[in-house]
Design a protein around this motif. Structure first.
Motif, mmCIF file in Angstrom:
data_model
loop_
_atom_site.group_PDB
_atom_site.id
_atom_site.type_symbol
_atom_site.label_atom_id
_atom_site.label_comp_id
_atom_site.label_asym_id
_atom_site.label_seq_id
_atom_site.Cartn_x
_atom_site.Cartn_y
_atom_site.Cartn_z
ATOM 1 N N UNK A 34 24.191 -23.762 16.352
ATOM 2 C CA UNK A 34 23.648 -23.536 15.013
ATOM 3 C C UNK A 34 24.554 -24.085 13.919
ATOM 4 N N UNK A 35 25.740 -24.541 14.282
ATOM 5 C CA UNK A 35 26.723 -24.978 13.291
ATOM 6 C C UNK A 35 26.240 -26.213 12.540
ATOM 7 N N UNK A 36 26.495 -26.226 11.229
ATOM 8 C CA UNK A 36 26.237 -27.411 10.413
ATOM 9 C C UNK A 36 24.786 -27.765 10.213
ATOM 10 N N UNK A 37 23.874 -26.854 10.494
ATOM 11 C CA UNK A 37 22.465 -27.167 10.331
ATOM 12 C C UNK A 37 22.097 -27.286 8.860
ATOM 13 N N UNK A 38 21.362 -28.330 8.512
ATOM 14 C CA UNK A 38 20.849 -28.483 7.154
ATOM 15 C C UNK A 38 19.590 -27.631 7.045
ATOM 16 N N UNK A 39 19.485 -26.761 6.028
ATOM 17 C CA UNK A 39 18.308 -25.904 5.911
ATOM 18 C C UNK A 39 17.016 -26.706 5.834
ATOM 19 N N UNK A 40 15.976 -26.137 6.378
ATOM 20 C CA UNK A 40 14.665 -26.782 6.396
ATOM 21 C C UNK A 40 13.648 -25.874 5.720
ATOM 22 N N UNK A 41 12.837 -26.432 4.819
ATOM 23 C CA UNK A 41 11.807 -25.662 4.129
ATOM 24 C C UNK A 41 10.455 -26.291 4.437
ATOM 25 N N UNK A 42 9.612 -25.543 5.105
ATOM 26 C CA UNK A 42 8.267 -26.003 5.452
ATOM 27 C C UNK A 42 7.286 -25.409 4.441
ATOM 28 N N UNK A 43 6.460 -26.266 3.840
ATOM 29 C CA UNK A 43 5.456 -25.814 2.884
ATOM 30 C C UNK A 43 4.075 -25.841 3.547
ATOM 31 N N UNK A 44 3.348 -24.757 3.385
ATOM 32 C CA UNK A 44 1.980 -24.658 3.890
ATOM 33 C C UNK A 44 1.014 -24.570 2.719
ATOM 34 N N UNK A 45 -0.214 -25.063 2.920
ATOM 35 C CA UNK A 45 -1.209 -24.974 1.850
ATOM 36 C C UNK A 45 -1.936 -23.633 1.903
ATOM 37 N N UNK A 46 -2.952 -23.476 1.083
ATOM 38 C CA UNK A 46 -3.662 -22.202 0.996
ATOM 39 C C UNK A 46 -4.364 -21.845 2.298
ATOM 40 N N UNK A 47 -4.668 -22.849 3.114
ATOM 41 C CA UNK A 47 -5.331 -22.616 4.394
ATOM 42 C C UNK A 47 -4.346 -22.450 5.544
ATOM 43 N N UNK A 48 -3.038 -22.513 5.242
ATOM 44 C CA UNK A 48 -2.029 -22.369 6.282
ATOM 45 C C UNK A 48 -1.671 -23.661 6.971
ATOM 46 N N UNK A 49 -2.187 -24.789 6.467
ATOM 47 C CA UNK A 49 -1.869 -26.092 7.058
ATOM 48 C C UNK A 49 -0.593 -26.650 6.429
ATOM 49 N N UNK A 50 0.176 -27.374 7.238
ATOM 50 C CA UNK A 50 1.450 -27.933 6.759
ATOM 51 C C UNK A 50 1.201 -29.007 5.710
ATOM 52 N N UNK A 51 1.926 -28.910 4.591
ATOM 53 C CA UNK A 51 1.883 -29.942 3.558
ATOM 54 C C UNK A 51 3.027 -30.923 3.763
ATOM 55 N N UNK A 52 4.244 -30.376 3.828
ATOM 56 C CA UNK A 52 5.436 -31.225 3.944
ATOM 57 C C UNK A 52 6.629 -30.355 4.299
ATOM 58 N N UNK A 53 7.736 -31.018 4.621
ATOM 59 C CA UNK A 53 9.006 -30.340 4.885
ATOM 60 C C UNK A 53 10.048 -30.886 3.938
ATOM 61 N N UNK A 54 10.758 -30.000 3.290
ATOM 62 C CA UNK A 54 11.867 -30.389 2.420
ATOM 63 C C UNK A 54 13.166 -30.044 3.138
ATOM 64 N N UNK A 55 14.235 -30.781 2.807
ATOM 65 C CA UNK A 55 15.490 -30.579 3.507
ATOM 66 C C UNK A 55 15.412 -31.287 4.832
ATOM 67 N N UNK A 56 15.835 -30.614 5.873
ATOM 68 C CA UNK A 56 15.861 -31.230 7.192
ATOM 69 C C UNK A 56 14.488 -31.153 7.842
ATOM 70 N N UNK A 57 13.979 -32.320 8.241
ATOM 71 C CA UNK A 57 12.780 -32.354 9.067
ATOM 72 C C UNK A 57 13.268 -32.380 10.506
#
Length: 671
Positions: free
Chosen positions: A61-84
């Motif tokens: 787990x060391x040095x992991x770049x945080x990852x932010x997953x965005x979902x739309x109103x229907x729960x579908x993935x829009x995009x990932x910010x940070x680490x994909x």
């Protein structure tokens, strides 16, 4: 004698001498001190050089770049910010040619060195000396793992020594396969991707286990300079780098010339980019909502953020803005546009912050403050209705001067006595100012703020004409109570924040809307603003059978042009202008913004049942008395017969036996 001489010590100049015992103690004490100082220095140097060795249990787990997953109103993935990041893939599950491509390029002696390769390091030093600069590195894959996961990026002698120490430590605690797995799953590959699985999916749309030789060579060429060699940035450069990797594989003895010939002849190409939603401006805004609630420290962990975005509507919004700016922007001298679309509960369904996020990340929908012009007038007339006036109240459109300031109408003409309804539809400035002065500017300001305007408002008479600057999101939110019969909800973009493992940090609870307008007053406003689309300045944006209401706005010298409008389903605001506040080529709210608004709203409502907008169609203009072609024809027939009978009656006017019923039959109120 010899023995005695030996006991007495050496002779100097024929005399025997001995070291005094006190002086001997001083020498021995000094030597001991030197040893202690040397030992302390060595220990201090070791402590200074020694890195903080990781805990083997948490090393993955060391040095992991945080990852932010965005979902739309229907729960579908829009995009990932940070680490994909993709799933972690063991090195043993990857194809040989992929492993060979990395070893040939990054560390050919990986399986034989202890973590630090003295031979490679010496070779790199000689190459750099010959070149007179840094042309070759000597870091092993193990050293790269140590550097990327556990150390800072500074380039100092101390950090390089720490890197070597960590590499040796890793080799003692992990197997070669584990080190290679750690390397391949954590290295940065450009385009926001970390790890071989995410890179293969991002660039080629396949799992890492299925990449071809040509694709493997392109991936192996990325770690040297990920942003520069990414195929999405410069395909020709990425392919040239991949060719170097293929030749490295031959030099290292992993592949023959014949085996790489096909890959050289047919280099890899990335898959077409499929993300056309243009949601980056919205995601920036959604992330700001999260950090406002939790603080920046929340971004130090992996997050899953569920938003209000409707990806279909977002794509339609982006397309409407792009199409019209490309077609009309240059001639209109309009460089930018922004759009915000809200659901009745305040959920942001679409947001366009500019024509290109790649060119400018400044969000014109939320960060820019621009004069709304006449798009502010609904708050003036709302205050008037609440003060007792009605849409049929008559006020004079004519010259007016207040404290040396004289507002005029677009076009310079005046209409004389008009109803408030007509003043709104035709956007008559003098009537808006007269009404604002009549009900009081303080009342107008308070009304606008109650509706959702939060930006500072001017205290001068120009308040009525929208001289105070607002944001696009702010103005859209302030129109929302018109569409909801007086109920107010603040615009929002986020409904849920969770950790990557499913732990819920926050979830939006159902909100009780606040009433800010009486329902009957909202109906009257809808009636007035509906006429803006039917007969007024926004006729070009009329949605036909679907009831809607809107208001145009144009600031002084055509610096800003707006159309803010709504149905029962969506409230949408469109702004067009220039970042440097330069004038456009006579662009008004009823022109370019209206066309963007209409194209988006038509597409956004596709497939939706028509929902009544209460109050919008309560008023029927006199020209709408004739309801159909057949009725109009019948009306003309009756009119023709009427005049025929009048002529006949004139011919018999002198006859004394004329009957009263003959006259009654032709009087106008009898037809």
């Amino acid at each position: 004698m010899s023995g005695a001489q030996g006991d007495e010590g050496p002779e100097r100049g024929g005399r025997r001498w001995r070291l005094p015992r006190v002086r001997l103690r001083w020498v021995l004490t000094g030597l001991a001190g030197l040893v202690l100082v040397a030992a302390a220095g060595t220990l201090a140097l070791g402590l200074w050089l020694a890195p903080d060795f990781p805990d083997r249990k948490t090393i993955w787990e060391a040095g992991k770049v945080p990852s932010i997953v965005f979902l739309d109103a229907a729960g579908e993935r829009i995009a990932t910010r940070g680490a994909i990041r993709g799933e972690s893939v063991p090195a043993t599950a990857l194809p040989d040619h992929l492993i060979e491509a990395f070893l040939a390029t990054e560390d050919r002696r990986f399986y034989s060195h202890p973590g630090v390769d003295a031979l490679s390091l010496a070779r790199a030093v000689l190459a750099n000396l010959r070149a007179g600069g840094l042309v070759q590195g000597g870091s092993t894959i193990t050293q790269q793992v140590a550097k990327n996961l556990f150390l800072t990026p500074e380039r100092t002698l101390r950090r390089k020594l720490q890197e070597a120490a960590l590499a040796l430590w890793l080799e003692r605690h992990l197997s070669k396969h584990e080190i290679l797995t750690l390397y391949l799953n954590r290295i940065y590959f450009g385009a926001g991707t970390y790890g071989i699985e995410a890179a293969a999916e991002t660039y080629f749309g396949v799992p890492a286990s299925e990449v071809t030789l040509a694709q493997a060579a392109m991936l192996a060429g990325l770690p040297k300079a990920p942003s520069r060699y990414a195929p999405t940035s410069d395909l020709a450069l990425a392919q040239a780098r991949a060719a170097d990797v293929l030749r490295n594989m031959v030099e290292a003895g992993f592949r023959s010339e014949m085996e790489i010939a096909q890959a050289l002849a047919h280099p890899a190409e990335p898959r077409p980019r499929t993300d056309v939603s243009g949601s980056a401006y919205f995601l920036d805004h959604a992330l700001s909502e999260v950090t406002e609630r939790f603080g920046l420290e929340v971004l130090e962990r992996d997050l899953v953020i569920t938003t209000t975005l409707d990806q279909r509507l977002q794509s339609e919004a982006v397309e409407a803005v792009r199409t019209h700016l490309e077609a009309e922007g240059e001639a209109a001298k309009a460089g930018q546009a922004a759009l915000v679309s809200l659901a009745p509960d305040g959920a942001i369904r679409a947001m366009v912050g500019g024509r290109s996020y790649e060119e400018s990340q400044f969000n014109r929908a939320t960060q820019a403050r621009r004069q709304p012009g006449s798009a502010f007038k609904p708050f003036v007339f709302l205050a008037a209705l609440e003060a007792g006036l009605t849409p049929d109240t008559v006020r004079t459109d004519g010259p007016l001067t207040i404290g040396g300031w004289s507002p005029g109408n677009y076009g310079g003409s005046y209409q004389g006595p008009v109803t408030l309804r007509e003043a709104v539809a035709k956007s008559l400035n003098t009537v808006a100012v007269r009404v604002s002065e009549e009900v009081g500017r303080e009342s107008v300001s308070a009304t606008a703020q109650r509706m959702g305007i939060v930006s500072p408002l001017t205290a001068g008479p120009s308040l009525a004409l929208g001289s105070s600057e607002v944001s696009v999101l702010e103005l859209a939110g302030a129109y929302l109570p018109f569409a909801t019969l007086g109920l107010k909800e603040a615009p929002f973009a986020v409904v849920r924040v969770a950790t990557a493992n499913g732990g819920v940090l926050w979830e939006r609870a159902p909100q009780e809307p606040r009433r800010v307008i009486e329902a009957d007053t909202a109906r009257a406003m809808n009636q007035m603003l509906h006429q803006v689309l039917r007969t007024g300045t926004a006729r070009s944006a009329d949605l036909g059978a679907r009831p809607a209401a809107a208001k145009t706005g144009t600031s002084q010298d055509w610096r800003d042009a707006w159309l803010v409008g709504y149905t029962a389903d969506l409230v949408t605001a469109v702004w067009v202008g220039n970042d440097d506040d330069s004038p456009m080529n006579r662009v008004t709210g009823g022109g370019l913004p209206a066309r963007i608004w209409k194209d988006y709203m038509v597409a956004a409502h596709e497939g939706r049942a028509i929902t009544a907008l209460e109050g919008a169609e309560d008023y029927v203009p006199p020209v709408a008395i004739v309801a159909s072609t057949d009725e109009y024809a019948a009306f003309l027939d009756r009119l023709s017969r009427h005049f025929t009978e009048v002529r006949h009656m004139r011919t018999v006017a002198r006859e004394p036996e004329r009957r009263e019923s003959d006259w009654k039959r032709v009087l106008p109120w009898n037809w």
